[in-house]
Design an enzyme around this catalytic site. Structure first.
Site, mmCIF file in Angstrom:
data_model
loop_
_atom_site.group_PDB
_atom_site.id
_atom_site.type_symbol
_atom_site.label_atom_id
_atom_site.label_comp_id
_atom_site.label_asym_id
_atom_site.label_seq_id
_atom_site.Cartn_x
_atom_site.Cartn_y
_atom_site.Cartn_z
ATOM 1 N N ASP A 159 0.814 -1.214 0.000
ATOM 2 C CA ASP A 159 0.000 0.000 0.000
ATOM 3 C C ASP A 159 0.846 1.262 0.000
ATOM 4 O O ASP A 159 0.511 2.244 0.662
ATOM 5 C CB ASP A 159 -0.980 -0.020 1.171
ATOM 6 C CG ASP A 159 -2.175 0.905 0.917
ATOM 7 O OD1 ASP A 159 -2.367 1.323 -0.248
ATOM 8 O OD2 ASP A 159 -2.898 1.221 1.880
ATOM 9 N N LYS A 163 1.882 4.652 -1.118
ATOM 10 C CA LYS A 163 1.252 5.797 -1.795
ATOM 11 C C LYS A 163 1.647 7.054 -1.033
ATOM 12 O O LYS A 163 2.139 6.967 0.106
ATOM 13 C CB LYS A 163 -0.257 5.631 -1.836
ATOM 14 C CG LYS A 163 -0.910 5.380 -0.489
ATOM 15 C CD LYS A 163 -2.412 5.305 -0.658
ATOM 16 C CE LYS A 163 -3.086 4.791 0.598
ATOM 17 N NZ LYS A 163 -4.537 4.685 0.420
ATOM 18 N N ASN A 188 0.745 7.505 2.651
ATOM 19 C CA ASN A 188 1.327 6.634 3.671
ATOM 20 C C ASN A 188 2.797 6.925 3.930
ATOM 21 O O ASN A 188 3.425 6.259 4.736
ATOM 22 C CB ASN A 188 1.147 5.163 3.277
ATOM 23 C CG ASN A 188 -0.272 4.679 3.521
ATOM 24 O OD1 ASN A 188 -1.019 5.330 4.255
ATOM 25 N ND2 ASN A 188 -0.648 3.567 2.921
HETATM 26 C C1 C58 Z 1 -1.853 10.916 7.174
HETATM 27 N N1 C58 Z 1 -1.998 10.440 5.804
HETATM 28 S S1 C58 Z 1 -2.728 4.500 9.292
HETATM 29 C C2 C58 Z 1 -3.106 10.624 7.948
HETATM 30 N N2 C58 Z 1 -3.451 9.219 7.953
HETATM 31 C C3 C58 Z 1 -2.772 8.324 8.698
HETATM 32 N N3 C58 Z 1 -1.803 8.759 9.517
HETATM 33 C C4 C58 Z 1 -1.072 7.885 10.258
HETATM 34 N N4 C58 Z 1 -1.271 6.557 10.219
HETATM 35 C C5 C58 Z 1 -2.261 6.111 9.430
HETATM 36 N N5 C58 Z 1 1.857 9.484 12.795
HETATM 37 C C6 C58 Z 1 -3.069 6.955 8.660
HETATM 38 C C7 C58 Z 1 -4.099 6.202 7.977
HETATM 39 C C8 C58 Z 1 -4.021 4.843 8.249
HETATM 40 C C9 C58 Z 1 -4.963 3.818 7.760
HETATM 41 C C10 C58 Z 1 -6.222 4.462 7.266
HETATM 42 C C11 C58 Z 1 -5.924 5.643 6.380
HETATM 43 C C12 C58 Z 1 -5.195 6.731 7.140
HETATM 44 C C13 C58 Z 1 -0.058 8.431 11.142
HETATM 45 C C14 C58 Z 1 0.767 7.603 11.905
HETATM 46 C C15 C58 Z 1 1.718 8.166 12.714
HETATM 47 C C16 C58 Z 1 1.063 10.307 12.077
HETATM 48 C C17 C58 Z 1 0.091 9.797 11.239
HETATM 49 C C18 C58 Z 1 -1.585 12.414 7.139
HETATM 50 C C19 C58 Z 1 -1.115 12.981 8.451
HETATM 51 C C20 C58 Z 1 0.173 12.761 8.905
HETATM 52 C C21 C58 Z 1 0.583 13.290 10.128
HETATM 53 C C22 C58 Z 1 -0.299 14.003 10.894
HETATM 54 C C23 C58 Z 1 -1.583 14.226 10.432
HETATM 55 C C24 C58 Z 1 -1.990 13.717 9.218
#
Ligand code: C58
Length: 529
Positions: A312, A314, A317
């Site tokens: 996955d 992209k 991620n």
């Molecule tokens: C970030 N694309 S697991 C937001 N989405 C996610 N962020 C993190 N882990 C995951 N520190 C996601 C998603 C997952 C599965 C379902 C789809 C979304 C994450 C892990 C650890 C931060 C984020 C964008 C983002 C990054 C950082 C802060 C806020 C948003």
């Protein structure tokens, strides 16, 4: 016997009017179209100011494998209640996906008996795309879930089925002195929603005791308790355990559950994701793209060496830490236990990044990750997807997933002439439609990547030790700076909906026994606070 998917894709490719995209979209994926632009467009359907339509946040999905025998369309199924095999008349019982059910006539059979079924399906002419969810909430074609084929033989059928054990939440006071305490939802303050996928919602949370911030991935059990999806929860946990040892992979803090949900508490990475970064930059200088592609390569190679296909990759991620190093998140699509040369066949991923061999219904291996790295590197360098079709937005026929798949399978990829020869070469290498010839997939494997001219300036050992200064440092004002977060979730309420007793009654809690986990390394860090 052929998998239904192969046939379906062939049919889709020849279909004069594309099958509805809804036929592919997961019903679980019901968040409003995940486009990133908060502005108001000049007219409905027009792009917003500054909108780059090539970049969409779309969740990855897993497609369920369907097996066609004698007109039946069988799907693997776990049966909690009494079920008898229509072929051998024995009871269908045991852990895992022990039976198959025809999505049309509802015939139940053992997995081992399904090929032997002689009775033809009574309902053969139902168009599989049109099949609606039945009253049991069972899924139809297109629901996003996985199939993992079990290699072990069927367990023997017991005389009387074992009663499902009640869930046994571990309370801190039950634990031996000195052992790690478990966490629960009360230990965390939910700060805000930061992401969403087909199966999960991701929150930014604070551990009240230490005031440290974490990402919390929340999965509704009702979405995974059906059918054969349980083992991917296990896989995600295993991959987290593996990942804790690598600088470019997010690590796990803890896991716990409530009657309705599973929670993964993940180390928080503060600089946002590459999607967000790209939306500000449009396209990246080669030097920057090289750095990210190289760090991602090391993360993928680390997983591959440990038998894990990431599946996955992209822009969403790929997270950036406070210094600008990358970290991959979301192991929900991973496949574990893959040895060199091994293959698998589950149809899954995010449409724009799905490798041709998956679309062709072939068995595949680690090659699909190198393809996805090609797509992502192309996006960084060109500022758009390699499968972006100009005018597609105006032509509804070209705006479907089928059309995208056709493009991935057939269209020759055009490399912008502005790119250097080395960049064009690395893109062509990763985006080779034949996995056998693809960069990183030959006999020399990873060596071919690190010795590619595009990566000539990379000092791989230094890079892996985070000794190379990243080309871009996310601007962060404080520990909780939200400036790098995608704006689309700003207004979303962070609370979790209260548990619904009727939904919980249908969940087999024994499936989730032992889910609780505390990472001893992160715990000792916490005690230092
Ligand atoms: C970030 N694309 S697991 C937001 N989405 C996610 N962020 C993190 N882990 C995951 N520190 C996601 C998603 C997952 C599965 C379902 C789809 C979304 C994450 C892990 C650890 C931060 C984020 C964008 C983002 C990054 C950082 C802060 C806020 C948003």
């Amino acid at each position: 016997m052929s998998t239904f998917w192969t046939e379906f894709l062939n049919a889709a490719a020849n279909h004069p009017f594309p099958l509805t995209p809804g036929g592919f979209l997961s019903p679980l994926d019901m968040s409003p179209d995940d486009v990133l632009f908060p502005n108001v467009p000049p007219a409905p359907g027009m792009p917003c100011a500054g909108e780059d339509r090539s970049i969409y946040r779309r969740g990855a999905r897993r497609w369920r494998k369907l097996y066609r025998v004698n007109g039946h369309i069988f799907q693997a199924k776990r049966f909690n209640r009494r079920a008898f095999c229509a072929f051998c008349q024995d009871r269908i019982w045991g852990l895992g996906r022990q039976g198959f059910k025809c999505i049309q006539c509802k015939l139940l059979v053992h997995k081992k008996c399904h090929k032997l079924v002689q009775k033809p399906c009574s309902n053969e002419h139902v168009d599989p795309v049109e099949v609606k969810d039945d009253a049991n909430g069972e899924s139809t074609l297109g629901r996003a879930s996985s199939v993992r084929s079990r290699a072990e033989p069927e367990p023997p059928l017991p005389e009387t089925p074992p009663a499902p054990a009640p869930p046994a939440p571990v309370r801190p006071e039950d634990l031996e002195p000195g052992s790690q305490r478990q966490y629960s939802l009360e230990d965390f303050e939910l700060i805000r929603v930061i992401g969403r996928g087909s199966y999960a919602k991701v929150l930014m949370v604070e551990l009240k005791r230490t005031k440290r911030v974490y990402a919390m991935k929340v999965i509704k059990k009702a979405l995974v308790t059906d059918d054969e999806d349980i083992d991917w929860v296990q896989t995600e946990k295993h991959v987290f355990e593996t990942a804790s040892n690598h600088p470019f992979l997010v690590g796990l803090h803890s896991c716990f559950q409530t009657p309705s949900r599973l929670f993964f508490v993940i180390e928080f990475v503060r600089g946002g994701d590459l999607m967000f970064h790209m939306q500000r930059q449009r396209r990246l200088p080669e030097e920057h793209a090289r750095f990210y592609a190289a760090e991602i390569s090391l993360a993928l190679h680390f997983l591959h060496e440990r038998g894990v296909i990431y599946r996955d990759l992209k822009l969403d991620n790929v997270l950036l830490d406070h210094e600008g190093h990358i970290k991959l998140t979301d192991y929900g699509m991973c496949k574990e236990g893959v040895r060199p040369g091994d293959t698998t066949s589950t149809f899954c991923g995010t449409p724009n990044y799905i490798a041709p061999e998956i679309l062709r219904g072939e068995e595949y291996g680690f090659s699909v990750d190198w393809w996805a790295l090609g797509v992502l590197t192309y996006e960084m360098l060109a500022g758009r997807s390699p499968f972006d079709i100009a005018q597609a937005a105006d032509n509804p026929d070209q705006n479907t997933e089928d059309y995208l798949f056709q493009v991935i399978l057939e269209k020759t990829i055009r490399i912008p002439r502005s790119l250097s020869v080395k960049a064009a070469s690395v893109l062509k290498g990763f985006l080779n439609k034949n996995p056998v010839e693809r960069l990183g997939c030959g006999e020399n494997g990873f060596l071919d990547i690190i010795s590619h001219p595009f990566f000539k300036s990379i000092e791989w050992e230094m890079l892996e030790q985070k000794q190379v200064v990243p080309p871009f440092k996310p601007r962060l004002e404080g520990e909780r700076d939200l400036a790098n977060f995608p704006p689309e979730f700003t207004d979303e309420p962070v609370h979790l909906t209260p548990d619904n007793d009727t939904v919980i009654a249908d969940i087999d809690q024994s499936e989730f026994e032992g889910f609780e986990y505390v990472n001893p390394l992160l715990m000792s860090l916490e005690d230092c606070v």
